[in-house]
Design an enzyme around this catalytic site. Structure first.
Site, PDB file in Angstrom:
ATOM      1  N   GLU A  46      -5.535  -6.023  21.169  1.00  0.00           N
ATOM      2  CA  GLU A  46      -5.423  -5.285  19.913  1.00  0.00           C
ATOM      3  C   GLU A  46      -6.647  -4.400  19.676  1.00  0.00           C
ATOM      4  O   GLU A  46      -7.768  -4.773  20.002  1.00  0.00           O
ATOM      5  CB  GLU A  46      -5.235  -6.264  18.760  1.00  0.00           C
ATOM      6  CG  GLU A  46      -3.912  -7.001  18.905  1.00  0.00           C
ATOM      7  CD  GLU A  46      -3.564  -7.915  17.731  1.00  0.00           C
ATOM      8  OE1 GLU A  46      -2.376  -8.210  17.580  1.00  0.00           O
ATOM      9  OE2 GLU A  46      -4.464  -8.340  16.985  1.00  0.00           O
ATOM     10  N   CYS A  67     -12.167   0.050  16.458  1.00  0.00           N
ATOM     11  CA  CYS A  67     -12.731  -1.241  16.838  1.00  0.00           C
ATOM     12  C   CYS A  67     -12.043  -1.653  18.140  1.00  0.00           C
ATOM     13  O   CYS A  67     -10.824  -1.836  18.178  1.00  0.00           O
ATOM     14  CB  CYS A  67     -12.452  -2.246  15.715  1.00  0.00           C
ATOM     15  SG  CYS A  67     -13.100  -3.869  16.059  1.00  0.00           S
ATOM     16  N   CYS A 106     -11.088 -14.743  23.995  1.00  0.00           N
ATOM     17  CA  CYS A 106     -12.543 -14.848  23.991  1.00  0.00           C
ATOM     18  C   CYS A 106     -12.932 -16.288  24.327  1.00  0.00           C
ATOM     19  O   CYS A 106     -12.335 -17.229  23.806  1.00  0.00           O
ATOM     20  CB  CYS A 106     -13.099 -14.472  22.624  1.00  0.00           C
ATOM     21  SG  CYS A 106     -14.900 -14.548  22.562  1.00  0.00           S
ATOM     22  N   CYS A 112     -15.465 -19.181  18.284  1.00  0.00           N
ATOM     23  CA  CYS A 112     -16.002 -19.285  16.914  1.00  0.00           C
ATOM     24  C   CYS A 112     -14.890 -19.805  16.003  1.00  0.00           C
ATOM     25  O   CYS A 112     -13.745 -19.342  16.075  1.00  0.00           O
ATOM     26  CB  CYS A 112     -16.487 -17.935  16.422  1.00  0.00           C
ATOM     27  SG  CYS A 112     -17.737 -17.206  17.489  1.00  0.00           S
ATOM     28  N   CYS A 116     -12.586 -17.447  13.763  1.00  0.00           N
ATOM     29  CA  CYS A 116     -12.004 -16.263  14.402  1.00  0.00           C
ATOM     30  C   CYS A 116     -10.727 -16.616  15.155  1.00  0.00           C
ATOM     31  O   CYS A 116     -10.730 -17.521  15.997  1.00  0.00           O
ATOM     32  CB  CYS A 116     -13.045 -15.685  15.361  1.00  0.00           C
ATOM     33  SG  CYS A 116     -12.406 -14.416  16.447  1.00  0.00           S
ATOM     34  N   GLY A 170     -13.106 -10.472  22.022  1.00  0.00           N
ATOM     35  CA  GLY A 170     -14.014 -10.735  23.135  1.00  0.00           C
ATOM     36  C   GLY A 170     -15.480 -10.496  22.841  1.00  0.00           C
ATOM     37  O   GLY A 170     -15.841  -9.922  21.822  1.00  0.00           O
ATOM     38  N   LEU A 196     -24.358 -13.308  13.100  1.00  0.00           N
ATOM     39  CA  LEU A 196     -25.257 -14.432  12.789  1.00  0.00           C
ATOM     40  C   LEU A 196     -24.500 -15.538  12.036  1.00  0.00           C
ATOM     41  O   LEU A 196     -24.393 -16.654  12.479  1.00  0.00           O
ATOM     42  CB  LEU A 196     -26.456 -13.933  11.987  1.00  0.00           C
ATOM     43  CG  LEU A 196     -27.632 -14.900  11.970  1.00  0.00           C
ATOM     44  CD1 LEU A 196     -28.226 -15.053  13.357  1.00  0.00           C
ATOM     45  CD2 LEU A 196     -28.704 -14.449  10.990  1.00  0.00           C
ATOM     46  N   HIS A 197     -24.012 -15.201  10.845  1.00  0.00           N
ATOM     47  CA  HIS A 197     -23.092 -16.044  10.075  1.00  0.00           C
ATOM     48  C   HIS A 197     -23.633 -17.355   9.503  1.00  0.00           C
ATOM     49  O   HIS A 197     -22.892 -18.077   8.832  1.00  0.00           O
ATOM     50  CB  HIS A 197     -21.809 -16.345  10.863  1.00  0.00           C
ATOM     51  CG  HIS A 197     -21.161 -15.111  11.431  1.00  0.00           C
ATOM     52  ND1 HIS A 197     -20.927 -13.987  10.679  1.00  0.00           N
ATOM     53  CD2 HIS A 197     -20.716 -14.819  12.677  1.00  0.00           C
ATOM     54  CE1 HIS A 197     -20.353 -13.054  11.440  1.00  0.00           C
ATOM     55  NE2 HIS A 197     -20.224 -13.535  12.647  1.00  0.00           N
ATOM     56  N   CYS A 206     -11.401  -8.218  10.356  1.00  0.00           N
ATOM     57  CA  CYS A 206     -12.344  -9.032  11.131  1.00  0.00           C
ATOM     58  C   CYS A 206     -11.846 -10.450  11.337  1.00  0.00           C
ATOM     59  O   CYS A 206     -11.452 -11.111  10.396  1.00  0.00           O
ATOM     60  CB  CYS A 206     -13.665  -9.130  10.382  1.00  0.00           C
ATOM     61  SG  CYS A 206     -14.743  -7.833  10.808  1.00  0.00           S
TER      62      CYS A 206
HETATM   63  S1  SF4 Z   1     -16.047 -13.885  16.591  1.00  0.00           S
HETATM   64 FE1  SF4 Z   1     -16.305 -12.632  18.439  1.00  0.00          FE
HETATM   65  S2  SF4 Z   1     -17.448 -13.987  19.828  1.00  0.00           S
HETATM   66 FE2  SF4 Z   1     -16.603 -15.327  18.235  1.00  0.00          FE
HETATM   67  S3  SF4 Z   1     -14.632 -16.043  19.110  1.00  0.00           S
HETATM   68 FE3  SF4 Z   1     -14.210 -14.192  17.865  1.00  0.00          FE
HETATM   69  S4  SF4 Z   1     -14.220 -12.512  19.360  1.00  0.00           S
HETATM   70 FE4  SF4 Z   1     -15.292 -14.263  20.320  1.00  0.00          FE
END
Ligand code: SF4
Length: 340
Positions: free
Chosen positions: A81, A95, A102, A106, A109, A152, A208-209, A324
């Protein structure tokens, strides 16, 4: 589309042929080799057969028309995507994805939860840009900015991302300036070092988060190898070499990382010249809730009060799952209605 094949075929021709072909594809945005009139008829026919220019992609447009998501089907049937964001100041940012899935997982995500399929080739990365250049051309518009913040981790596929950036940069191809391109990483420090060497003008963003290793490690398993201290050390080296600003991305998760105390911790951590913070309203996908607007405002105010430059990102395309953390390649199944 397979651009690696294009180079192979044109290797047997004089060097300027490749330049002519690249200009036709990336700059003139031809969609059929018949339009490449600078090339001989024989060569056009050969390319038509061996390097067709079709891109299989479906588009989804948000209600406010400011976000368009493309689900692009690759040669092996995987779907990635890519998202176009139309800003009010006429910038068109896309983007781009660097991997299918990935490996970093995370927790917040969706891409991370789908696992890792494979790295994208340079051609598959470029293809995403080409898809939207063709899309925008219909309204006489162009891509102005590119962010590697899609599916990714770009630094785990750096050689291909690097090759793609060279094509994006090349005046004979897309001619997009380095300062209009940003690469976002979860903190792969070797990649940060390489980027400082390879493209010192390109913008760097760090996901960072969280203000502590304990919390970051819970949200982002990659923190076990790349701790906050290790990342910041690498960022400082990067700044020393490039003198460029660095953006720290911070997704706002209700009750997880959005307290006033955590804002103060962040302020302490990031109070350095050329450090900036971008707060991202979370797009809920089941596991977490987004911080309320008031909480984000307060968090931002604490950072600003401490002298840190902080922004809040506009939420693009939540209704089409293009925002995001929402890219899932859900269309990872055969289609009969792909646009060609
Ligand atoms: S936030 Fe970025 S690095 Fe983390 S799992 Fe999603 S795509 Fe991968």
């Amino acid at each position: 589309m397979n651009l690696e094949k294009l180079e192979k075929i044109l290797k047997k021709e004089p060097a300027f042929r490749l330049k002519q072909a690249e200009k036709a594809v990336f700059s003139d945005l031809i969609e059929d080799w018949e339009e490449a009139t600078t090339l001989s008829k024989n060569l056009r026919e050969k390319l038509q057969k061996e390097v067709p220019l079709e891109i299989k992609g479906r588009t989804f447009v948000s209600k406010d028309s400011r976000t368009v998501k493309a689900a692009i089907e690759l040669e092996d049937g995987l779907v990635i995507e890519t998202v176009l964001m139309k800003h009010t100041d006429k910038r068109n940012t896309i983007c781009v994805s660097s991997q299918a899935g990935c490996p970093l997982g995370c927790l917040f995500c969706v891409t991370g939860t789908m696992g890792f399929k494979r790295n994208l080739t340079a051609s598959e990365i470029v293809e995403q840009v080409l898809f939207f250049e063709r899309y925008l051309k219909k309204n006489n518009e162009k891509i102005t900015n590119i962010v590697f913040m899609g599916m990714g981790e770009p630094f785990l596929n750096w050689e291909n991302v690097k090759e793609a950036i060279q094509t994006l940069n090349d005046d004979n191809c897309f001619g997009i300036g380095s300062r209009k391109i940003s690469v976002s990483t979860a903190g792969i420090t070797e990649g940060i070092e390489k980027m400082a060497e390879d493209f010192p003008q390109i913008n760097l963003a760090i996901s960072l988060h969280a203000p502590s290793d304990e919390l970051r490690g819970e949200l982002m398993p990659v923190n076990k190898k790349y701790s906050i201290a290790k990342i910041l050390k690498s960022v400082d080296e990067y700044i020393k070499k490039t003198n460029r600003k660095v953006m720290f991305e911070y997704v706002m998760l209700a009750g997880v990382n959005d307290s006033e105390e955590q804002a103060r911790q962040m302020a302490k951590l990031l109070k350095k010249p050329l450090y900036m913070v971008n707060l991202i309203a979370y797009n809920p996908n089941g596991r977490f809730e987004s911080s309320p607007a008031e909480r984000i405002k307060k968090f931002k105010a604490i950072l600003e009060h401490a002298g840190i430059f902080a922004t809040q990102r506009y939420r693009f395309g939540t209704d089409i799952e293009a925002a995001c953390g929402q890219l899932a390649g859900k269309e990872n199944r055969p289609k009969d209605n792909f646009l060609i």
